[in-house]
Design an enzyme around this catalytic site. Structure first.
Site, mmCIF file in Angstrom:
data_model
loop_
_atom_site.group_PDB
_atom_site.id
_atom_site.type_symbol
_atom_site.label_atom_id
_atom_site.label_comp_id
_atom_site.label_asym_id
_atom_site.label_seq_id
_atom_site.Cartn_x
_atom_site.Cartn_y
_atom_site.Cartn_z
ATOM 1 N N ILE A 128 22.059 -26.371 12.071
ATOM 2 C CA ILE A 128 22.965 -25.175 12.331
ATOM 3 C C ILE A 128 24.490 -25.113 11.820
ATOM 4 C CG2 ILE A 128 23.731 -23.484 14.284
ATOM 5 C CD1 ILE A 128 21.539 -25.837 15.834
ATOM 6 N N ASN B 127 25.099 -20.074 10.045
ATOM 7 C CA ASN B 127 25.422 -19.129 10.868
ATOM 8 C C ASN B 127 27.139 -19.128 10.574
ATOM 9 O OD1 ASN B 127 26.513 -18.054 13.726
ATOM 10 N ND2 ASN B 127 27.500 -20.085 13.687
ATOM 11 N N TYR C 131 33.881 -9.363 3.029
ATOM 12 C CA TYR C 131 33.133 -9.657 4.101
ATOM 13 C C TYR C 131 31.760 -8.732 3.843
ATOM 14 C CZ TYR C 131 31.477 -10.669 8.730
ATOM 15 O OH TYR C 131 30.783 -11.011 9.886
ATOM 16 N N LYS D 166 27.992 -10.113 2.837
ATOM 17 C CA LYS D 166 27.159 -10.101 3.763
ATOM 18 C C LYS D 166 25.666 -9.206 3.183
ATOM 19 C CE LYS D 166 28.384 -12.487 7.029
ATOM 20 N NZ LYS D 166 27.838 -13.781 7.936
ATOM 21 N N THR E 188 33.950 -13.090 20.372
ATOM 22 C CA THR E 188 34.264 -14.468 19.877
ATOM 23 C C THR E 188 35.785 -14.559 19.411
ATOM 24 O OG1 THR E 188 33.438 -14.104 17.773
ATOM 25 C CG2 THR E 188 31.897 -14.900 19.264
#
Length: 255
Positions: A6, A87, A154, A158, A191
């Site tokens: 991860i 991640n 970004y 993605k 977050t």
């Protein structure tokens, strides 16, 4: 023994996914720019084997050697299943494209797109001879499927990650022990990345007030709750069979 690799485990969703995976039957491999000492101690308290590798994913030249080190460390283990969760991510720069520096654009694309591509390529190559279950989960974003002013890097990264996933899925379907792969949008999570977004100048990010309202109205999901859903999906029998580009908010249940 199931092995989970991860990235981005120093905080947020990555840390939460590691906690969800604590088990004496699991061997966890954590990768982040800074070591998470609290997570290491918590894993030990939960009788979970955990290896930690400090690595800045922006430094692409180091990733081949990193994956070789990881696989060498695992070579003496009896592994029943192998998982990779890409991640780690960065949202910066947040500004119209013409305000972004070349260094900011480069770091965003390196961390969000090229690093997961390199790690995935190494994972498949180094595990090719293993006749076991292999799964890859790329943490994507709705931003890769919808444009946002001020998030050009970004969004582009993605979107690239989603399409990379589609291509690898087609390739791996032909292999006897190919990896199942999914690119998953995890929703809007409470977050540090959301704090970054809310601290942006509205001139640079026209949707700023929308994201401020998400926090005020309690519309942000909690990292641990989202992590639990993601790991349930990753470990389900249906992983990679119900589509390769998914949104966790549109999945009612997994089997």
């Amino acid at each position: 023994m199931k092995v989970f690799m991860i990235t981005g485990t120093s905080r947020g969703l990555g840390e939460a996914m590691v906690k969800r995976l604590f088990s004496s039957d699991h061997h966890l491999v954590c990768i982040s720019r800074k070591k998470n000492d609290h997570l290491i101690k918590e894993a030990a308290n939960n009788q979970t084997a955990l290896d930690y590798y400090e690595c800045d994913l922006h430094e692409l030249h180091s990733l081949d050697a990193l994956m070789k080190r990881i696989f060498h460390a695992l070579s003496s283990m009896k592994i029943d299943a192998l998982y990779l969760i890409n991640n780690a991510g960065v949202v910066q720069p947040i500004a119209p494209a013409h305000k972004n520096t070349s260094e900011e654009i480069e770091r965003n694309i390196h961390v969000n797109l090229i690093a997961p591509m390199i790690l995935t390529a190494n994972f498949i190559k180094l595990a090719y001879h293993l006749k076991i279950e292999k799964r890859i989960l790329n943490i994507s974003s709705g931003a890769g499927r919808n444009p946002y002013e001020g998030w050009s890097s970004y969004c582009a990264a993605k979107a690239g990650l989603d399409h990379f996933t589609r291509c690898v899925a087609k390739e791996q379907q032909k292999e006897a022990f190919g990896a199942r792969i999914v690119s998953l949008a995890p929703g809007i999570i409470d977050t540090d990345m959301q704090k970054e977004i809310r601290s942006t100048d509205q001139e640079d990010f026209t949707d700023l007030n929308k994201f401020i309202q998400y926090k005020k109205e309690g519309q942000l999901s909690q990292a641990q709750a989202t992590a639990n859903k993601i790991i349930d999906l990753l470990c389900s029998t249906s992983f990679g069979k119900q589509g390769h580009i998914l949104d966790i908010r549109k999945i009612d249940r997994v089997e």
